[in-house]
Motif scaffolding. Structure first.
Motif, PDB file in Angstrom:
ATOM      1  N   GLU A  49       0.815  -1.223   0.000  1.00 28.00           N
ATOM      2  CA  GLU A  49       0.000   0.000   0.000  1.00 28.00           C
ATOM      3  C   GLU A  49       0.848   1.273   0.000  1.00 28.00           C
ATOM      4  N   ALA A  50       2.094   1.166   0.471  1.00 32.49           N
ATOM      5  CA  ALA A  50       2.937   2.362   0.585  1.00 32.49           C
ATOM      6  C   ALA A  50       3.843   2.581  -0.630  1.00 32.49           C
ATOM      7  N   MET A  51       3.810   1.660  -1.581  1.00 38.45           N
ATOM      8  CA  MET A  51       4.752   1.752  -2.705  1.00 38.45           C
ATOM      9  C   MET A  51       4.311   2.722  -3.787  1.00 38.45           C
ATOM     10  N   SER A  52       5.204   2.977  -4.732  1.00 41.74           N
ATOM     11  CA  SER A  52       4.852   3.821  -5.881  1.00 41.74           C
ATOM     12  C   SER A  52       3.950   3.020  -6.823  1.00 41.74           C
ATOM     13  N   GLY A  53       3.311   3.726  -7.752  1.00 38.38           N
ATOM     14  CA  GLY A  53       2.402   3.079  -8.698  1.00 38.38           C
ATOM     15  C   GLY A  53       3.040   1.925  -9.443  1.00 38.38           C
ATOM     16  N   GLY A  54       4.245   2.151  -9.960  1.00 33.01           N
ATOM     17  CA  GLY A  54       4.932   1.108 -10.714  1.00 33.01           C
ATOM     18  C   GLY A  54       5.379  -0.037  -9.825  1.00 33.01           C
ATOM     19  N   GLU A  55       5.845   0.288  -8.624  1.00 32.16           N
ATOM     20  CA  GLU A  55       6.272  -0.758  -7.686  1.00 32.16           C
ATOM     21  C   GLU A  55       5.081  -1.626  -7.282  1.00 32.16           C
ATOM     22  N   LYS A  56       3.916  -1.011  -7.095  1.00 34.44           N
ATOM     23  CA  LYS A  56       2.709  -1.772  -6.746  1.00 34.44           C
ATOM     24  C   LYS A  56       2.349  -2.759  -7.852  1.00 34.44           C
ATOM     25  N   SER A  57       2.402  -2.270  -9.093  1.00 33.26           N
ATOM     26  CA  SER A  57       2.065  -3.152 -10.223  1.00 33.26           C
ATOM     27  C   SER A  57       3.027  -4.326 -10.304  1.00 33.26           C
ATOM     28  N   LEU A  58       4.314  -4.026 -10.190  1.00 40.14           N
ATOM     29  CA  LEU A  58       5.323  -5.077 -10.316  1.00 40.14           C
ATOM     30  C   LEU A  58       5.160  -6.121  -9.207  1.00 40.14           C
ATOM     31  N   THR A  59       4.903  -5.658  -7.989  1.00 41.39           N
ATOM     32  CA  THR A  59       4.732  -6.564  -6.852  1.00 41.39           C
ATOM     33  C   THR A  59       3.464  -7.419  -7.040  1.00 41.39           C
ATOM     34  N   SER A  60       2.383  -6.793  -7.505  1.00 42.43           N
ATOM     35  CA  SER A  60       1.142  -7.544  -7.747  1.00 42.43           C
ATOM     36  C   SER A  60       1.324  -8.563  -8.863  1.00 42.43           C
ATOM     37  N   LEU A  61       2.075  -8.183  -9.892  1.00 39.40           N
ATOM     38  CA  LEU A  61       2.334  -9.128 -10.983  1.00 39.40           C
ATOM     39  C   LEU A  61       3.104 -10.340 -10.474  1.00 39.40           C
ATOM     40  N   ALA A  62       4.095 -10.086  -9.612  1.00 41.26           N
ATOM     41  CA  ALA A  62       4.859 -11.201  -9.052  1.00 41.26           C
ATOM     42  C   ALA A  62       3.928 -12.132  -8.275  1.00 41.26           C
ATOM     43  N   PHE A  63       2.949 -11.543  -7.581  1.00 38.86           N
ATOM     44  CA  PHE A  63       1.993 -12.349  -6.822  1.00 38.86           C
ATOM     45  C   PHE A  63       1.114 -13.190  -7.760  1.00 38.86           C
ATOM     46  N   VAL A  64       0.638 -12.569  -8.835  1.00 38.27           N
ATOM     47  CA  VAL A  64      -0.193 -13.301  -9.796  1.00 38.27           C
ATOM     48  C   VAL A  64       0.591 -14.442 -10.440  1.00 38.27           C
ATOM     49  N   PHE A  65       1.841 -14.174 -10.800  1.00 35.38           N
ATOM     50  CA  PHE A  65       2.659 -15.240 -11.393  1.00 35.38           C
ATOM     51  C   PHE A  65       2.876 -16.375 -10.388  1.00 35.38           C
ATOM     52  N   ALA A  66       3.008 -16.025  -9.119  1.00 37.30           N
ATOM     53  CA  ALA A  66       3.163 -17.059  -8.091  1.00 37.30           C
ATOM     54  C   ALA A  66       1.898 -17.916  -8.017  1.00 37.30           C
ATOM     55  N   LEU A  67       0.726 -17.280  -8.107  1.00 36.80           N
ATOM     56  CA  LEU A  67      -0.533 -18.035  -8.107  1.00 36.80           C
ATOM     57  C   LEU A  67      -0.591 -18.949  -9.331  1.00 36.80           C
ATOM     58  N   GLN A  68      -0.167 -18.434 -10.479  1.00 37.92           N
ATOM     59  CA  GLN A  68      -0.196 -19.226 -11.711  1.00 37.92           C
ATOM     60  C   GLN A  68       0.674 -20.472 -11.575  1.00 37.92           C
ATOM     61  N   ARG A  69       1.798 -20.346 -10.876  1.00 37.70           N
ATOM     62  CA  ARG A  69       2.710 -21.489 -10.765  1.00 37.70           C
ATOM     63  C   ARG A  69       2.127 -22.636  -9.947  1.00 37.70           C
ATOM     64  N   THR A  70       1.076 -22.340  -9.142  1.00 40.31           N
ATOM     65  CA  THR A  70       0.465 -23.436  -8.397  1.00 40.31           C
ATOM     66  C   THR A  70      -0.500 -24.209  -9.288  1.00 40.31           C
ATOM     67  N   MET A  71      -0.851 -23.625 -10.456  1.00 38.89           N
ATOM     68  CA  MET A  71      -1.768 -24.336 -11.355  1.00 38.89           C
ATOM     69  C   MET A  71      -1.362 -24.046 -12.795  1.00 38.89           C
ATOM     70  N   PRO A  72      -0.247 -24.646 -13.223  1.00 39.88           N
ATOM     71  CA  PRO A  72       0.305 -24.324 -14.542  1.00 39.88           C
ATOM     72  C   PRO A  72      -0.679 -24.656 -15.661  1.00 39.88           C
ATOM     73  N   ALA A  73      -0.805 -23.727 -16.606  1.00 44.27           N
ATOM     74  CA  ALA A  73      -1.763 -23.880 -17.697  1.00 44.27           C
ATOM     75  C   ALA A  73      -1.010 -23.924 -19.035  1.00 44.27           C
TER      76      ALA A  73
END
Ligand SMILES: Nc1ncnc2c1ncn2[C@@H]1O[C@H](COP(=O)(O)OP(=O)(O)OP(=O)(O)O)[C@@H](O)[C@H]1O
Ligand SMILES: Nc1ncnc2c1ncn2[C@@H]1O[C@H](COP(=O)(O)OP(=O)(O)OP(=O)(O)O)[C@@H](O)[C@H]1O
Ligand SMILES: [Mg+2]
Ligand SMILES: [Mg+2]
Lengths: 183, 164, 164, 183
Positions: free
Chosen positions: B58-82
């Protein structure tokens, strides 16, 4: 497996039939605002039954039919192709349908998997029809087959425009609930 | 039930740490607001870009927030590879350097037998893809699709007007 | 009370129509879901980009939604003109052509005695400004500010990597 | 009038004192992610009392003090300059304060208006102080003066990162309420 072709017919901004071939690896899609890039992603969600009309930005299912053409139906077909190292595609999961197919039927070999969805405006309202490998199917059957590949409404392999912002703005409780659902 | 949550949490946290390190050149991890009672807990993403303090997203810059959220989404994807991934303009907030890093990650992942279809307006993303499908609008709002294979062509054409 | 709403609505609608025409090359207007009972009504933005049908904002593309919302915000601003405007990365979703149009509008407005401070990563926006303040990060996450007056310098330097 | 200078001292990612001159017309601010661009916008919101700590992405006011320096306070000063065609700046609205100022005081002429805000960590919690033209002021007095220029917490002249997406995703009811507030 990978998507080798998407055929979009009269869906959203695609008036008429458009055939788009796809290859393995890393493909980008680009062009001006409003040209139809997200609509290609929507066609995947539509065809594979991965969303509701609202997440495709349509108020109702029939809004997905192209406005300009006079036709009363639209259709999307996605063809998946098996990669060399993979075991046969899950057409075997179609149960007796594959048993019933002849030995010369290429689909018994399991090299391609094709899903089609069509909606039609009829006097009694919109009609939605699914086909798998050319035979009429239910959404449940399609979800069963695709689900084994982690392609389902709950999976994260399709990130729509604005989804990242959704993850950024999520509350800590909502974020934790995502883990609940995976667990 | 608590155990299966813990198992999923640890797996996703593990993926998140690895992915974040590659993508953002820093350390990141998941945090539960109440580790004793996870099922009533909130979860936040903590990260420390290089040289800065550990911060919650919540305290990060706009770009840092996006990058961190993307890393989270990719981590979720790795639990169910498509077999395929479709990403629609996930690089919006990112500066040129971060778009490059993201594109490099997609290159790596796509070489491991996953197909990536990425909608993007950003040159560093388009340059690193193997091919680009061009989408334009014909009069009357009709979509017209063309395949553009030669990357140099794409980059010099209408796509040359940007900065990171 | 209903009358003062009507007055404000008409004024903002008027501004929105003018601004949208310049920005998006099409017609736009405000719509009340229940014109008879405005105070219990919802309000949506309707627009017809050139060649397409009139659509409500919810049905538009990402870039069209941003452009339409920006036109609405500018219309609100015109009802209460301020000595300065600060816009932080409002051009995120827009392709190069639309960033140009937005930048041209800012040029016009800034010549009418309004000061515009626009945070942007987009070349067409930076090219059209009179000057750019460069912001970078020193080791340890400390902000360092430099003024960059010569536009050519900015555009050729680290800002040359983008596409629309 | 226009902003002619912003002095940011120990605020957010600005460790130490930074003086940024501004000119009339159209200025862009650019640089890498996380470098401090939005923090400059936050310094305007902070100084002029236009937001809460949450919209400056701080959980509490003292989070706005730079983490790296050991100092326990931070301060932002914004100087507005009158444009030639304008009547005197509203320092006249300060009432008897201007009456009390000497004739040789340049601020009586109304060429510049300066607002300062400072927060300090004290043993009894955070302390916030406002100054206008060098004299201690209340937030209400500052809002009075700036409000005549339509610079206020409710105005739309500052669009923060992500605000456009907020307008896009707004419900029709919320959008109409905006008009209510203007009416
Ligand atoms: N049923 C329909 N018939 C005709 N056109 C439609 C229909 N549904 C949507 N459209 C059009 O499709 C366009 C949106 O396309 P899309 O969202 O794919 O654009 P995009 O290329 O992703 O743009 P952006 O870069 O702005 O995100 C809209 O302008 C809309 O008018
Ligand atoms: N009190 C503080 N002390 C030190 N650093 C801080 C403080 N508060 C915020 N920061 C830092 O400021 C940085 C954010 O700056 P800012 O939001 O201005 O970036 P930006 O240039 O707008 O980036 P973007 O292009 O990604 O939006 C964050 O990395 C954060 O760590
Ligand atoms: Mg789109
Ligand atoms: Mg920012």
């Amino acid at each position: 497996m990978h998507i080798c072709e998407i055929v979009i017919d009269n869906f959203k901004s695609f008036s008429g039939k458009t055939v788009i071939p796809f290859e393995k690896g890393f493909t980008t899609i680009s062009g001006p605002n409003g040209s139809g890039k997200s609509n290609i992603i929507d066609s995947i969600l539509f065809c594979l039954g991965l969303s509701t009309s609202r997440t495709m930005r349509a108020e109702k299912l029939t809004d997905l039919i192209n406005h300009h053409s006079q036709r009363k139906s639209c259709e999307v077909t996605i063809t998946f192709q098996r990669d060399e190292h993979e075991a046969a595609l899950p057409v075997g999961f179609l149960g007796d349908r594959v048993e019933g197919a002849s030995d010369s039927d290429p689909l018994t070999e399991g090299t391609t998997l094709q899903v089609t969805r069509k909606i039609k405006v009829t006097s009694s309202g919109p009609q939605s029809q699914y086909l798998m490998n050319g035979r009429s199917s239910t959404l449940t059957e399609i979800h069963d087959v695709l689900g084994r590949y982690h392609v389902s409404p709950g999976s994260f392999n399709v990130m729509m425009q604005g989804d990242v912002q959704g993850f950024v703005n999520m509350s800590p409780m909502e974020r934790r609930k995502i883990i609940d659902e995976i667990a | 039930k608590k155990a299966s949550f813990r198992k999923a949490f640890d797996e996703i946290d593990g993926h998140f740490r690895t992915i974040f390190e590659t993508l953002a050149d820093g350390d990141g991890h998941l945090t539960l607001s109440n580790p004793e009672d996870p099922l009533n807990s909130g979860m936040t993403l903590m990260a420390r870009p290089r040289g800065k303090k550990m911060q919650r997203i919540e305290a990060m810059s706009g770009g840092e927030k996006s990058l961190t959220s993307l890393a989270f989404v990719f981590a979720l994807q790795r639990t169910m590879p498509a077999p395929f991934y479709a990403l629609d303009e996930v690089d919006m907030n990112l500066d040129g350097i971060n778009v490059e890093k993201l594109a490099n990650m997609v290159v790596q992942e796509s070489q491991k037998a996953s197909q990536f279809l990425v909608v993007s307006l950003r040159k560093p993303m388009i340059e690193r893809s193997q091919r680009t499908i061009g989408v334009t609008q014909k009069p009357g709002g009709k979509t017209h699709v063309t395949g553009i294979r030669i990357r140099a062509e794409v980059v010099n054409h209408h796509l040359a007007d940007e900065i990171d």
